[in-house]
Design a protein around this motif. Structure first.
Motif, PDB file in Angstrom:
ATOM      1  N   LYS A  78      58.239  21.034  49.878  1.00 28.66           N
ATOM      2  CA  LYS A  78      56.999  20.951  50.126  1.00 28.66           C
ATOM      3  C   LYS A  78      56.091  21.403  49.007  1.00 28.66           C
ATOM      4  CE  LYS A  78      57.168  22.198  55.212  1.00 28.66           C
ATOM      5  NZ  LYS A  78      56.836  23.139  56.212  1.00 28.66           N
ATOM      6  N   ALA A  79      56.427  22.394  48.305  1.00 35.27           N
ATOM      7  CA  ALA A  79      55.689  22.591  47.054  1.00 35.27           C
ATOM      8  C   ALA A  79      55.710  21.526  45.820  1.00 35.27           C
ATOM      9  CB  ALA A  79      56.214  23.941  46.303  1.00 35.27           C
ATOM     10  N   THR A  80      56.920  20.840  45.902  1.00 37.02           N
ATOM     11  CA  THR A  80      56.972  19.717  45.125  1.00 37.02           C
ATOM     12  C   THR A  80      55.845  18.557  45.472  1.00 37.02           C
ATOM     13  OG1 THR A  80      59.368  20.051  44.797  1.00 37.02           O
ATOM     14  CG2 THR A  80      58.625  17.772  44.207  1.00 37.02           C
ATOM     15  N   LEU A  81      55.843  18.240  46.906  1.00 36.51           N
ATOM     16  CA  LEU A  81      54.789  17.236  47.388  1.00 36.51           C
ATOM     17  C   LEU A  81      53.574  17.738  47.172  1.00 36.51           C
ATOM     18  CD1 LEU A  81      56.840  16.570  50.836  1.00 36.51           C
ATOM     19  CD2 LEU A  81      56.596  15.081  48.846  1.00 36.51           C
ATOM     20  N   ILE A  82      53.280  18.947  47.259  1.00 35.54           N
ATOM     21  CA  ILE A  82      51.743  19.377  46.910  1.00 35.54           C
ATOM     22  C   ILE A  82      51.314  19.158  45.487  1.00 35.54           C
ATOM     23  CG2 ILE A  82      50.289  21.469  46.812  1.00 35.54           C
ATOM     24  CD1 ILE A  82      51.865  22.247  49.330  1.00 35.54           C
ATOM     25  N   VAL A  83      52.292  19.350  44.552  1.00 37.11           N
ATOM     26  CA  VAL A  83      51.829  19.521  43.094  1.00 37.11           C
ATOM     27  C   VAL A  83      52.034  18.064  42.635  1.00 37.11           C
ATOM     28  CG1 VAL A  83      52.667  21.884  42.722  1.00 37.11           C
ATOM     29  CG2 VAL A  83      54.176  19.995  42.246  1.00 37.11           C
ATOM     30  N   LEU A  84      52.662  17.212  43.234  1.00 34.68           N
ATOM     31  CA  LEU A  84      52.762  15.803  42.568  1.00 34.68           C
ATOM     32  C   LEU A  84      51.547  15.079  42.607  1.00 34.68           C
ATOM     33  CD1 LEU A  84      54.799  13.804  41.676  1.00 34.68           C
ATOM     34  CD2 LEU A  84      55.216  12.856  44.025  1.00 34.68           C
ATOM     35  N   PRO A  85      50.770  15.070  43.838  1.00 34.02           N
ATOM     36  CA  PRO A  85      49.354  14.521  43.301  1.00 34.02           C
ATOM     37  C   PRO A  85      48.390  15.152  42.429  1.00 34.02           C
ATOM     38  CG  PRO A  85      49.481  15.494  45.610  1.00 34.02           C
ATOM     39  CD  PRO A  85      50.764  15.321  45.066  1.00 34.02           C
ATOM     40  N   LEU A  86      48.768  16.377  42.198  1.00 32.88           N
ATOM     41  CA  LEU A  86      47.937  17.063  41.356  1.00 32.88           C
ATOM     42  C   LEU A  86      48.331  16.868  39.918  1.00 32.88           C
ATOM     43  CD1 LEU A  86      48.138  20.884  42.932  1.00 32.88           C
ATOM     44  CD2 LEU A  86      45.993  18.977  42.861  1.00 32.88           C
ATOM     45  N   VAL A  87      49.702  16.647  39.490  1.00 35.55           N
ATOM     46  CA  VAL A  87      49.988  16.172  38.163  1.00 35.55           C
ATOM     47  C   VAL A  87      49.357  14.798  38.157  1.00 35.55           C
ATOM     48  CG1 VAL A  87      51.824  15.460  37.158  1.00 35.55           C
ATOM     49  CG2 VAL A  87      52.067  17.563  38.423  1.00 35.55           C
ATOM     50  N   PHE A  88      49.477  13.863  38.937  1.00 36.77           N
ATOM     51  CA  PHE A  88      48.979  12.693  38.556  1.00 36.77           C
ATOM     52  C   PHE A  88      47.402  12.375  38.325  1.00 36.77           C
ATOM     53  CE2 PHE A  88      52.906  10.963  40.566  1.00 36.77           C
ATOM     54  CZ  PHE A  88      53.453  10.176  39.389  1.00 36.77           C
ATOM     55  N   LEU A  89      46.377  13.327  39.394  1.00 37.27           N
ATOM     56  CA  LEU A  89      45.258  13.495  39.325  1.00 37.27           C
ATOM     57  C   LEU A  89      44.691  13.851  37.967  1.00 37.27           C
ATOM     58  CD1 LEU A  89      42.428  13.105  40.520  1.00 37.27           C
ATOM     59  CD2 LEU A  89      42.711  15.604  41.624  1.00 37.27           C
ATOM     60  N   SER A  90      45.452  15.201  37.362  1.00 36.13           N
ATOM     61  CA  SER A  90      44.993  15.885  36.212  1.00 36.13           C
ATOM     62  C   SER A  90      45.232  14.851  34.890  1.00 36.13           C
ATOM     63  CB  SER A  90      45.595  17.071  36.078  1.00 36.13           C
ATOM     64  OG  SER A  90      47.156  16.940  36.230  1.00 36.13           O
ATOM     65  N   THR A  91      46.442  14.345  34.870  1.00 34.08           N
ATOM     66  CA  THR A  91      46.867  13.392  33.808  1.00 34.08           C
ATOM     67  C   THR A  91      45.873  12.215  34.027  1.00 34.08           C
ATOM     68  OG1 THR A  91      49.212  13.715  34.213  1.00 34.08           O
ATOM     69  CG2 THR A  91      48.425  12.069  32.769  1.00 34.08           C
ATOM     70  N   TYR A  92      45.387  11.578  34.932  1.00 27.68           N
ATOM     71  CA  TYR A  92      44.160  10.440  35.141  1.00 27.68           C
ATOM     72  C   TYR A  92      43.083  10.965  34.513  1.00 27.68           C
ATOM     73  CZ  TYR A  92      41.033   7.206  36.697  1.00 27.68           C
ATOM     74  OH  TYR A  92      40.049   6.225  36.896  1.00 27.68           O
ATOM     75  N   LEU A  93      42.558  12.121  34.782  1.00 29.71           N
ATOM     76  CA  LEU A  93      41.373  12.863  34.215  1.00 29.71           C
ATOM     77  C   LEU A  93      41.444  13.077  33.008  1.00 29.71           C
ATOM     78  CD1 LEU A  93      40.432  15.196  37.095  1.00 29.71           C
ATOM     79  CD2 LEU A  93      39.356  12.768  36.729  1.00 29.71           C
ATOM     80  N   TYR A  94      42.541  13.557  32.339  1.00 30.27           N
ATOM     81  CA  TYR A  94      42.636  13.701  31.117  1.00 30.27           C
ATOM     82  C   TYR A  94      42.494  12.565  30.203  1.00 30.27           C
ATOM     83  CZ  TYR A  94      45.107  15.497  26.808  1.00 30.27           C
ATOM     84  OH  TYR A  94      45.261  15.625  25.398  1.00 30.27           O
ATOM     85  N   GLU A  95      43.294  11.487  30.755  1.00 28.77           N
ATOM     86  CA  GLU A  95      43.297  10.177  29.997  1.00 28.77           C
ATOM     87  C   GLU A  95      42.121   9.582  29.904  1.00 28.77           C
ATOM     88  OE1 GLU A  95      45.629   8.920  28.494  1.00 28.77           O
ATOM     89  OE2 GLU A  95      47.489   9.727  28.943  1.00 28.77           O
ATOM     90  N   GLU A  96      41.267   9.557  31.196  1.00 27.36           N
ATOM     91  CA  GLU A  96      39.901   8.994  31.178  1.00 27.36           C
ATOM     92  C   GLU A  96      39.049   9.998  30.090  1.00 27.36           C
ATOM     93  OE1 GLU A  96      38.502   6.353  32.780  1.00 27.36           O
ATOM     94  OE2 GLU A  96      40.548   6.107  32.994  1.00 27.36           O
ATOM     95  N   PHE A  97      39.117  11.148  30.020  1.00 26.45           N
ATOM     96  CA  PHE A  97      38.534  12.311  29.219  1.00 26.45           C
ATOM     97  C   PHE A  97      38.599  11.656  27.808  1.00 26.45           C
ATOM     98  CE2 PHE A  97      38.402  15.833  26.286  1.00 26.45           C
ATOM     99  CZ  PHE A  97      37.076  16.146  26.346  1.00 26.45           C
ATOM    100  N   LEU A  98      39.802  11.551  27.272  1.00 23.89           N
ATOM    101  CA  LEU A  98      40.113  11.039  26.042  1.00 23.89           C
ATOM    102  C   LEU A  98      39.763   9.635  25.673  1.00 23.89           C
ATOM    103  CD1 LEU A  98      44.077  12.122  25.538  1.00 23.89           C
ATOM    104  CD2 LEU A  98      42.006  13.416  24.824  1.00 23.89           C
ATOM    105  N   ALA A  99      39.529   8.727  26.707  1.00 31.14           N
ATOM    106  CA  ALA A  99      38.943   7.384  26.294  1.00 31.14           C
ATOM    107  C   ALA A  99      37.494   7.400  26.198  1.00 31.14           C
ATOM    108  CB  ALA A  99      39.346   6.557  27.577  1.00 31.14           C
ATOM    109  N   ASP A 100      36.593   8.356  26.889  1.00 33.07           N
ATOM    110  CA  ASP A 100      35.366   8.663  26.762  1.00 33.07           C
ATOM    111  C   ASP A 100      34.909   9.079  25.592  1.00 33.07           C
ATOM    112  OD1 ASP A 100      35.111   7.428  29.382  1.00 33.07           O
ATOM    113  OD2 ASP A 100      34.975   9.464  30.541  1.00 33.07           O
ATOM    114  N   VAL A 101      35.372  10.278  25.081  1.00 37.88           N
ATOM    115  CA  VAL A 101      35.161  10.867  23.711  1.00 37.88           C
ATOM    116  C   VAL A 101      35.761  10.237  22.459  1.00 37.88           C
ATOM    117  CG1 VAL A 101      34.962  13.010  24.891  1.00 37.88           C
ATOM    118  CG2 VAL A 101      37.096  12.480  23.988  1.00 37.88           C
TER     119      VAL A 101
END
Length: 340
Positions: A78-101
């Motif tokens: 259950k912990a794995t299923l919880i953190v999996l979307p968090l990993v993808f979300l945080s990576t996506y936001l990070y990539e978007e931040f790098l693209a913006d700046v």
């Protein structure tokens, strides 16, 4: 202390991934804006994931079974299923931040969204594994301590039980009844002796056993109730209603008798106002012993060591404890049945 440890691990993770991506070792120790942004991101994501996993594991561990590791597998999944979307979300936001700046587009950063997500997921799995191992060790230690405490209580209760087996008051009362029967009713006296003999034979033969069959326990109970009613006559009424096809189900020896004895010991009764004790089954799940409460004026404070001992014996043999319902009108104890 724990956050300092997590921060140290996060910094280590950053340098580990930096090593895996470096092309020119001559510039490995160079520090610029790109490196700072990457370090901050790694530290933040590791600390965030670790906090989420830690809080979830702690919350779920309260209901964790100590008898097997199935609960650990469920928590980790259950912990794995919880953190999996968090990993993808945080990576996506990070990539978007790098693209913006427009940052981190030099030769050092060659990662992609999938690679960053995979790395984040690996980190999450390591964090989960760490928390599960810590939880397993803590539960193993707690379980060992609880079992040791129960064994000490059982040893003390066993000594007390051995003393009670030859309780002079019980023998005196039994012989007093027997003496009266011999004088007035020889047939009943013979039956009384046979039942008393059956009781003590059962105690001696089963004292070392963890469990006996329900049929054996009910036969022992019949002997005990017979002696009880010979002494108190109609002042005690035991209503036994057991409707079970499988009498090979297991209970600790003398368990039902202890519950009946507890009712007699802690309640007042008389010929005019008898004490009713009900014994029935809940399917093949449990035996329920219930009695109406009658306050005994001269009763000393109960230690309930007999019920506590019986409950601990049940935990060791079947993994379940006694279920006690105590209110102003009645006292009910649910004794779980087991297959082995």
């Amino acid at each position: 202390m724990k956050y300092r440890f997590r921060f140290t691990i996060a910094v280590f993770v950053f340098f580990f991934f930096k090593v895996t991506r470096v092309d020119d070792w001559g510039h490995f120790l160079d520090w610029d804006t790109n490196t700072t942004v990457s370090l901050v991101y790694t530290v933040v994501i590791v600390m965030m994931l670790w906090e989420v996993v830690s809080r979830y594991v702690y919350a779920q561990s309260k209901n964790l079974s100590l008898r097997n590791n199935l609960g650990l597998y469920k928590i980790s999944t259950k912990a794995t299923l919880i953190v999996l979307p968090l990993v993808f979300l945080s990576t996506y936001l990070y990539e978007e931040f790098l693209a913006d700046v427009g940052c981190c587009n030099d030769g050092y950063r060659k990662g992609s969204f999938l690679i960053d997500s995979a790395q984040g997921f690996v980190i999450s799995l390591l964090i989960i594994a760490y928390e599960i191992i810590i939880l397993y060790v803590k539960n193993a230690i707690r379980s060992a301590r609880e079992k040791e405490a129960i064994q000490k209580e059982l040893a003390a209760a066993k000594l007390e039980s051995l003393k009670n087996q030859v309780n002079p008051h019980f023998l005196f009362n039994s012989f007093s009844v027997l003496s009266s029967l011999v004088e007035h009713d020889s047939k009943q006296a013979i039956k009384f002796i046979a039942k008393l003999s059956d009781m003590y034979r059962y105690i001696l033969e089963n004292d070392e056993k963890g469990v006996v069959t329900l049929q054996e326990e009910l036969s022992f109970l019949d002997s005990y109730v017979f002696l009880l009613q010979m002494r108190h006559q109609s002042a005690i009424v035991v209503d036994k209603d057991i409707s079970l096809d499988n009498l090979d189900l297991k209970v600790p020896p003398m368990s039902i008798q202890i519950l009946v004895e507890n009712a007699v010991k802690h309640n007042s009764f008389s010929i005019d106002d008898p004490l009713h004790i009900s014994i029935k089954n809940e399917g093949d799940k449990a035996i329920v012993v219930e009695n109406e409460k009658r306050k005994k004026e001269s009763l000393t404070t109960s230690t309930k060591i007999g019920l506590k001992n019986l409950s601990n014996r049940l935990i060791l043999s079947a993994g379940r404890a006694l279920e006690i319902t105590d209110n102003e009108e009645s006292f009910k104890v649910r004794l779980p049945l087991s297959l082995a």
